[in-house]
Scaffold this active site. Structure first.
Site, PDB file in Angstrom:
ATOM      1  N   TYR A  72       0.719  -1.136   0.058  1.00  0.00           N
ATOM      2  CA  TYR A  72      -0.041  -0.025  -0.017  1.00  0.00           C
ATOM      3  C   TYR A  72       0.817   1.264  -0.170  1.00  0.00           C
ATOM      4  O   TYR A  72       0.551   2.128  -0.702  1.00  0.00           O
ATOM      5  CB  TYR A  72      -0.995   0.057   1.150  1.00  0.00           C
ATOM      6  N   GLU A  74      -8.999  -6.634   4.104  1.00  0.00           N
ATOM      7  CA  GLU A  74      -8.042  -7.745   3.783  1.00  0.00           C
ATOM      8  C   GLU A  74      -7.743  -8.847   4.884  1.00  0.00           C
ATOM      9  O   GLU A  74      -7.625  -9.936   4.650  1.00  0.00           O
ATOM     10  CB  GLU A  74      -7.320  -7.272   2.855  1.00  0.00           C
ATOM     11  N   PHE A  80     -15.581 -10.673 -15.149  1.00  0.00           N
ATOM     12  CA  PHE A  80     -14.576 -11.494 -14.967  1.00  0.00           C
ATOM     13  C   PHE A  80     -13.342 -10.460 -15.476  1.00  0.00           C
ATOM     14  O   PHE A  80     -13.502  -9.564 -16.390  1.00  0.00           O
ATOM     15  CB  PHE A  80     -14.554 -12.398 -16.317  1.00  0.00           C
TER      16      PHE A  80
END
Length: 406
Positions: free
Chosen positions: A95, A137, A398
């Site tokens: 990050y 996350e 997708f």
């Protein structure tokens, strides 16, 4: 929490991001990969070449700026992106790299218009947004690891079966090399496959939907070979899987992820709409519905070019024959003469609102759809025109997240 002054500055940049967002994110990726080429082991090179990743990031940055005073409004999008990040193995240490290069790209593209005040405000805002992603996350990593048979990053799987489904789609049945148990997944989720392809400088990671129902002793993915063309590069991983990966080979797999999932607690009718290889997550949903909810009405509508590209046709046909609650309907846009002779499809053409209204008694159903972007946009517009409530429209892209409103 961000200061009122920072929020006001970020809000003032929204019109600029709307105009220059794609240029900023394109420059961002150029700068980041130049200074950190190791990140090319994570990012999809084909999506970079086609501009899809840049567009998706530009949309995400724009949404963050527009909702900077109410970031909870973009929480669903954050979770969706976080699923993909966890599946790819994005870590907290990535990050700061992203933040540094994003700010540099803003300054590079906007020039003097990107004042120190604006850059400092974006640095503060990025810190808050990054912390939110890292927190979400980490929770997902822990959840994946804590599941029975779960794991955190990548795990070796053996290809125990390779089965051709059509001229362009092949299924791969995967079992853990260590012989351990498989964690459950929810119908509609995907896994990442990390590959080292001979002749390629970097590793490649691709995400593929799980195409069988949960509870089996294997995972199954069904991969379309992307041969490429004038405007689209060939799929490095899909072509290698089709041409070189054989039974007995080892693939590195991430734990199942994704929030495009079937609601098995509801009892409303379900309509599953797929185009091409977009049927893979929907076949998983169909099988699950047939097994777990035998009284829930299900309509499966599949659009393909013709029988040569129509994967899993017999599997779906047999499910519809064995289960009274399941109806299957097939459209071919370019049927072959053999298709017309054998009558192995229901209608020539494409999915549209008149077709849906002819097949369904009303719009009171949960609609799940997946396929090529043009197919998805057509279906989305049809459902909107029919007045289907937003909460009953579910879809999966997708690749990088796009917009169906464009």
């Amino acid at each position: 929490m961000l200061s009122p002054q920072t929020i006001a500055i970020i809000k003032s940049t929204v019109p600029v991001l709307e105009v220059h967002g794609k240029a900023i994110t394109t420059r961002f990726y150029e700068m980041m990969f130049a200074s950190h080429p190791e990140l090319l082991n994570i990012f999809n090179h084909a999506n970079q070449k086609q501009g899809r990743q840049q567009t998706a990031l530009a949309n995400a940055v724009y949404a963050a700026a527009a909702h900077i005073d109410n970031l909870e409004a973009i929480l669903p999008a954050v979770k969706q992106i976080a699923h993909k990040h966890r599946s790819l193995g994005i870590k907290p240490e990535h990050y700061p790299i992203v933040g540094e290069n994003l700010l540099a790209a803003i300054k590079d593209v906007l020039g003097d218009a990107a004042t120190d005040e604006i850059i400092n405000a974006w640095a503060e805002a990025y810190g808050v947004i990054a912390d939110a992603f890292i927190s979400v996350e980490e929770g997902m990593y822990r959840e994946a690891e804590a599941a029975e048979g779960g794991w955190r990053d990548f795990r070796d799987f053996v290809v125990v079966k390779k089965e051709k489904e059509s001229a362009v789609v092949t299924s791969f049945y995967l079992k853990p090399k260590d012989g351990g148990p498989l964690p459950p997944f929810q119908p509609g989720q995907y896994i990442s496959v990390k590959m080292t392809v001979p002749g390629e400088t970097h590793t490649h990671i691709r995400q593929y939907s799980l195409s069988d129902s949960p509870g089996k002793e294997y995972y199954r993915i069904s991969v379309k070979r992307e041969d490429g063309g004038e405007e689209k590069p060939a799929g490095i991983v899909s072509c290698y899987l089709h041409s070189h990966v054989q039974e007995g080979d080892i693939l590195q797999i991430s734990a199942p992820a994704g929030d495009f999932i079937l609601d098995t607690e509801a009892d409303t009718p379900v309509v599953l709409l797929s185009g091409g290889v977009g049927l893979t997550p929907l076949v998983s949903m169909l099988q699950t519905l047939a097994q777990r909810q035998p009284k829930r009405p299900v309509t499966f509508i599949h659009a393909a070019r013709n029988s040569l590209t129509h994967a899993m046709k017999e599997q779906v046909t047999q499910l519809a024959r064995r289960h009274e609650n399941v109806r299957s309907y097939v459209l071919y846009s370019e049927p072959t003469e053999e298709d017309r002779k054998l009558g192995g499809f229901d209608k020539e053409g494409h999915v549209d609102l008149p077709l849906l209204q002819s097949l369904l008694p009303d719009n009171r159903a949960d609609f799940y759809f997946c396929g090529p972007v043009p197919f998805m946009k057509t279906v989305y517009r049809a459902l909107q025109e029919w007045g289907v409530p937003h909460e009953r429209i579910h879809y999966e892209f997708f690749g990088p997240m796009g917009s169906l409103n464009e």
